[in-house]
Enzyme design. Structure first.
Site, PDB file in Angstrom:
ATOM      1  N   HIS A 162     -14.506 -18.269   3.448  1.00 11.41           N
ATOM      2  CA  HIS A 162     -13.165 -18.638   2.941  1.00 11.41           C
ATOM      3  C   HIS A 162     -12.725 -17.705   1.814  1.00 11.41           C
ATOM      4  CE1 HIS A 162     -13.866 -22.510   5.056  1.00 11.41           C
ATOM      5  NE2 HIS A 162     -15.084 -22.376   4.553  1.00 11.41           N
ATOM      6  N   SER A 283       1.085   7.300  -5.920  1.00 10.71           N
ATOM      7  CA  SER A 283       2.433   6.750  -5.857  1.00 10.71           C
ATOM      8  C   SER A 283       3.392   7.737  -6.501  1.00 10.71           C
ATOM      9  CB  SER A 283       2.469   5.418  -6.602  1.00 10.71           C
ATOM     10  OG  SER A 283       3.793   5.119  -7.003  1.00 10.71           O
ATOM     11  N   LYS A 289      -1.523   4.845  -9.919  1.00  2.99           N
ATOM     12  CA  LYS A 289      -1.945   4.343  -8.614  1.00  2.99           C
ATOM     13  C   LYS A 289      -2.820   5.298  -7.823  1.00  2.99           C
ATOM     14  CE  LYS A 289       0.191   1.337  -6.472  1.00  2.99           C
ATOM     15  NZ  LYS A 289       0.008  -0.023  -6.027  1.00  2.99           N
ATOM     16  N   GLU A 296      -5.419   1.169   5.094  1.00  2.92           N
ATOM     17  CA  GLU A 296      -4.158   0.456   5.376  1.00  2.92           C
ATOM     18  C   GLU A 296      -3.536   0.927   6.684  1.00  2.92           C
ATOM     19  OE1 GLU A 296      -1.630  -0.531   1.624  1.00  2.92           O
ATOM     20  OE2 GLU A 296      -2.761   1.267   1.188  1.00  2.92           O
TER      21      GLU A 296
END
Ligand code: ARG
Length: 477
Positions: A162, A283, A289, A296
């Protein structure tokens, strides 16, 4: 694309009007099926070889055909070949050029053959080669995973259910779970390749042919393991392409799950792993970043492959026997699936590898932050089950033990301490069965080492599992 007169099409004999210009573009497949030119030429050489052996072509005609096809292959490879959509597909483009080059012998190549069995053969040859490339890349990825797993056999991290801290595990064990998924994917690939490796050539348009063909010759020339046994099925079956996209969908689903974990783990909230700059991007607005773009994108690309699986199943479901033009729509989903799988496997195999350093050392692209992982396991009460099991060994019923440990955890939550940080007397207020030996089971190392059986997370089990996985990959230790 060059312009040809409509009469150059090989099937215009019964037509009195030229094809509508838009229809010509709409029905053409050459823009995407030309990538099978090698397989098309190989299949034609095998067909001509067989026709000569059974006496349908002369040896001189066969040699002229093979010579002409060799020249065409060179023209295509050098980028000199003039593809034409008026000639619809890769098959007719090559056949027309052959006739231009060698004259009448070229017109005899299509004897006893149809584009229907020709295209089915080309797609199988193409996919069979790609399966081998994909399997090699899967093996490279698995080899890197197993190496890393062995290196991290002792590294403690929290295991989750979980997405809540559950019990301590080793990072090596977690990596081998990924490898177990890839092993099944490889099995599926190997299995579906068996059904790809069946030759439909000789089915002709749908019913077979009146010429005395010998399909065992073409199968031998093309290296097919089996020959299709029903001509209707031979030209219409695309199960093999669907199976391949099903394999690819499961593989990408697995890579998508790995990606999801890497994305979580590289976040500053987890900070379990670092991925090399070479596999991340920044970024344009936020200077701090470093984004895990590779995982991804792989997670994102899984969607298109699942989409292709659905496309192909839907493509087939309403088709009567035998060949229908619908089948031309099999290629783009299949080719894109192949390209996507190869790209994702390459980037993953590279990312789980390393770069050689000037001093002879290695810089791995995915590096665990062992202290952070360990600290997360320690903070999450991950040894609570071990304390319950300890109480059971001291004669407490498991349900009572569960309750006792739950109370101890509640105290830990309230006072922001792990169970191992409480004193003996403090723990004894929950149960008199607790003795000074309790601290052995509350350590993370003790917890993982105790799960010492086939499939368990104990470091020596992880090392043994990695050795077995490596042997299955055919790689010595
Ligand atoms: N381009 C076609 C395909 O991809 C080749 C077979 C065409 N056959 C035909 N009878 N029109 O399926």
């Amino acid at each position: 694309m060059s312009t040809q007169t409509p009469s150059e099409k090989p099937w215009t004999g019964r037509f009195t009007e030229p094809t509508d210009a838009f229809v010509e573009a709409f029905t053409a497949s050459v823009d995407f099926d030309k990538r099978m030119y090698r397989q098309d030429i190989r299949g034609s050489i095998a067909h001509a070889t067989m026709l000569a052996e059974v006496g349908v072509l002369t040896v001189a005609e066969r040699d002229a055909i093979i010579g002409g096809l060799g020249q065409i292959e060179g023209e295509i490879e050098r980028g000199e070949f003039a593809w034409s959509i008026r000639l619809e597909d890769v098959h007719m483009n090559i056949e027309k050029r052959l006739t231009d080059l060698i004259g009448d012998a070229g017109k005899k190549l299509h004897t006893g053959r149809s584009r229907n069995d020709q295209v089915a053969t080309d797609v199988r040859l193409y996919l069979r080669d790609e399966c081998d490339l994909i399997q090699a890349e899967l093996t490279r990825l698995q080899g890197n995973l197993v190496d890393l797993a062995e290196r991290e056999a002792d590294t403690i991290m929290p295991g989750f259910t979980h997405l809540q801290t559950a019990q301590p595990i080793t990072f090596g064990h977690h990596l081998l779970a990924w490898n177990a998924m890839l092993e099944r994917d490889t099995e599926r690939l190997v299995d579906c390749r068996k059904r790809i490796d069946v030759m439909p050539l000789g089915s002709a348009a749908l019913a077979g042919t009146t010429y005395p063909i010998d399909r065992s010759i073409t199968a031998r020339e093309l290296g097919f393991a089996r020959i299709s046994e029903n001509s209707l099925d031979g030209v219409s079956d695309r199960d093999f392409a669907i199976e391949f996209t099903a394999f690819a969908s499961l593989l990408l689903m697995h890579l998508s799950r790995f990606s999801e974990e890497l994305i979580l783990w590289t976040s500053s909230q987890f900070a379990f792993v670092d991925i090399s700059d070479a596999f991340c991007t920044g970024s344009s607005i936020m200077p701090q970043k470093k984004n895990p773009d590779v995982p991804e994108l792989v997670r994102g690309k899984s969607g298109r492959v699942v989409g292709h699986l659905i496309s192909l199943i839907t493509l087939m479901k309403g088709q009567p026997l035998a060949y229908n033009k619908d089948n031309q729509e099999d290629k783009e989903p299949l080719f894109d699936t192949i390209d996507t799988v190869k790209g994702c496997l390459k980037v993953y195999a590279d990312m789980l590898g390393y770069r050689e350093l000037a001093d002879g050392g290695r810089k791995y692209h995915v590096e665990p932050r062992r202290e952070t992982m360990r600290e997360a396991a320690r903070r999450g009460f991950s040894t609570a089950t071990d304390l319950a099991d300890y109480l059971v060994r001291k004669g407490v019923a498991f349900r009572d033990a569960h309750e006792i440990v739950g109370k101890a955890v509640a105290l830990g939550v309230a006072t922001q301490r792990d169970l191992a940080e409480m004193g003996l007397e403090e723990l004894q207020q929950f149960s008199g069965a607790i003795g000074s030996d309790v601290f052995e089971v509350l350590t993370l190392e003790g917890s993982v080492a105790a799960r010492d059986h086939l499939g368990g997370t104990a470091p020596n089990q992880v090392r043994a599992a990695a050795a077995r996985a490596r042997a299955r990959l055919g790689q010595g230790g």
